[in-house]
Design a protein around this motif. Structure first.
Motif, mmCIF file in Angstrom:
data_model
loop_
_atom_site.group_PDB
_atom_site.id
_atom_site.type_symbol
_atom_site.label_atom_id
_atom_site.label_comp_id
_atom_site.label_asym_id
_atom_site.label_seq_id
_atom_site.Cartn_x
_atom_site.Cartn_y
_atom_site.Cartn_z
ATOM 1 N N VAL A 42 0.867 -1.171 0.000
ATOM 2 C CA VAL A 42 0.000 0.000 0.000
ATOM 3 C C VAL A 42 0.907 1.225 0.000
ATOM 4 O O VAL A 42 1.828 1.335 0.812
ATOM 5 C CB VAL A 42 -0.986 0.018 1.200
ATOM 6 N N ILE A 44 0.745 5.003 0.484
ATOM 7 C CA ILE A 44 -0.160 5.979 1.100
ATOM 8 C C ILE A 44 0.313 7.387 0.766
ATOM 9 O O ILE A 44 1.449 7.761 1.072
ATOM 10 C CB ILE A 44 -0.212 5.768 2.621
ATOM 11 N N PHE A 67 -3.045 5.245 -2.758
ATOM 12 C CA PHE A 67 -4.080 6.194 -2.334
ATOM 13 C C PHE A 67 -3.535 7.611 -2.281
ATOM 14 O O PHE A 67 -2.387 7.839 -1.889
ATOM 15 C CB PHE A 67 -4.602 5.832 -0.940
ATOM 16 N N ASP A 68 -4.390 8.560 -2.642
ATOM 17 C CA ASP A 68 -4.071 9.976 -2.488
ATOM 18 C C ASP A 68 -5.377 10.744 -2.351
ATOM 19 O O ASP A 68 -6.392 10.350 -2.955
ATOM 20 C CB ASP A 68 -3.285 10.504 -3.687
ATOM 21 N N ALA A 94 -5.095 9.142 4.450
ATOM 22 C CA ALA A 94 -4.051 8.400 5.152
ATOM 23 C C ALA A 94 -4.481 7.986 6.549
ATOM 24 O O ALA A 94 -3.968 6.997 7.093
ATOM 25 C CB ALA A 94 -2.780 9.247 5.243
ATOM 26 N N LEU A 97 -7.748 4.417 5.948
ATOM 27 C CA LEU A 97 -7.546 3.673 4.712
ATOM 28 C C LEU A 97 -8.706 2.720 4.450
ATOM 29 O O LEU A 97 -9.121 1.994 5.351
ATOM 30 C CB LEU A 97 -6.241 2.879 4.783
ATOM 31 N N ALA A 107 3.821 -1.365 3.754
ATOM 32 C CA ALA A 107 3.090 -0.099 3.715
ATOM 33 C C ALA A 107 4.106 1.036 3.725
ATOM 34 O O ALA A 107 5.026 1.046 4.551
ATOM 35 C CB ALA A 107 2.148 0.019 4.912
ATOM 36 N N MET A 109 4.945 5.428 3.128
ATOM 37 C CA MET A 109 4.586 6.827 2.942
ATOM 38 C C MET A 109 5.819 7.514 2.370
ATOM 39 O O MET A 109 6.854 7.582 3.036
ATOM 40 C CB MET A 109 4.187 7.492 4.259
ATOM 41 N N GLY A 122 -2.034 8.142 11.304
ATOM 42 C CA GLY A 122 -1.599 7.650 10.011
ATOM 43 C C GLY A 122 -0.738 6.405 10.130
ATOM 44 O O GLY A 122 -0.904 5.439 9.372
ATOM 45 N N GLU A 125 -2.783 3.353 11.037
ATOM 46 C CA GLU A 125 -3.453 2.787 9.867
ATOM 47 C C GLU A 125 -2.495 1.922 9.047
ATOM 48 O O GLU A 125 -2.870 0.867 8.536
ATOM 49 C CB GLU A 125 -4.035 3.893 8.998
ATOM 50 N N MET A 126 -1.249 2.378 8.913
ATOM 51 C CA MET A 126 -0.243 1.557 8.231
ATOM 52 C C MET A 126 -0.111 0.195 8.915
ATOM 53 O O MET A 126 -0.103 -0.845 8.256
ATOM 54 C CB MET A 126 1.112 2.259 8.230
#
Length: 261
Positions: A42, A44, A67-68, A94, A97, A107, A109, A122, A125-126
């Motif tokens: 993922v 992010i 994702f953005d 973020a 998710l 994951a 960023m 954030g 979530e990761m």
């Protein structure tokens, strides 16, 4: 001074300002975290897809959820990779998710953590979307210690009494703060490093153009009186010791990774 209204909605201008930097530092980061091929990722805050492109090239992922929050960025991202690439592009937050628990092996960023309003949420979530043994990793400009690619402009703006806008969670970008976040999240085998990278510009004007049309710098430049803007440009040129030919600019990123137990 922080400004939480910084937005990146134009994928083409972002490519000129930051996407090309992300391609450079992203390659170093991917080699460092050393996730094997055939994994589920993922990405992010994928932005215009620069890091996602590097990820696909170097990691042979079986799938990437990218994702953005910006549809403008995503539109550019969708155009940069060929059909059949195992990337699912989607709008997403973020801090929330739209993925199931434990569905990913890695994951990331990329240049995102300092834009997340609450980095702890954030990161949580990761961790949530990772399987046990999955890798949570990020890199971000060392923005508080002069590592940002446009740091020379920011320093000269400060001299003029015009503080540059900062992302809302800039304090999370230091190695020390990142390490605290990763350990508080319960991640194991936490590692940190720094990457110093260089980017070549055809000229000083090429460098200046990369900033002047960006969504982060353009509003500030437009707010300056014409004379002051010219002074700023001259001062930045002098700071960078830029001549009439090509210009090489360096930047520094902080990176961190850890393993979900």
């Amino acid at each position: 001074m922080t400004d939480q209204t910084i937005r990146f909605d134009d994928g083409a201008s972002y490519e000129i300002m930051m996407g090309r930097w992300s391609l450079i530092v992203g390659a170093r980061f991917i080699d460092w975290i050393a996730v094997p091929g055939g994994q589920r990722w993922v990405d992010i805050g994928c932005g215009n897809g620069a890091f996602t492109e590097r990820l696909v090239e170097r990691c042979a992922p079986v799938q990437v959820h990218a994702f953005d929050p910006s549809e403008g960025q995503l539109a550019y991202a969708r155009s940069r990779l060929p059909a059949g690439t195992p990337v699912v592009w989607a709008q997403g937050d973020a801090m929330k998710l739209p993925l199931e628990d434990g569905c990913c092996d890695a994951a990331t960023m990329a240049l995102v953590l300092f834009f997340v309003p609450d980095p702890r949420v954030g990161l949580a979530e990761m961790v949530r979307v990772l399987r046990p043994g999955g890798v949570a990793a990020a890199y971000h400009w060392d923005i508080l210690n002069g590592g940002f690619p446009l740091a020379a402009i920011g320093a000269e703006m400060m001299k003029l009494g015009v503080p540059p806008r900062m992302p809302p969670s800039a304090s999370a970008s230091t190695l020390e703060a990142s390490e605290v976040l990763w350990k508080e999240a319960g991640l194991q085998d936490v590692r940190t490093t720094q990457f110093t990278v260089e980017r070549q510009f055809a000229s000083f004007d090429d460098y200046w153009h990369s900033a002047a049309n960006s969504s982060s710098m353009k509003p500030m430049f437009e707010a300056l009186p014409a004379g002051q803007l010219e002074d700023l440009k001259a001062n930045v040129r002098q700071r960078l010791e830029a001549g009439d030919g090509p210009l090489t600019v360096s930047a520094r990123a902080n990176a961190i990774c850890g393993i979900k137990p």
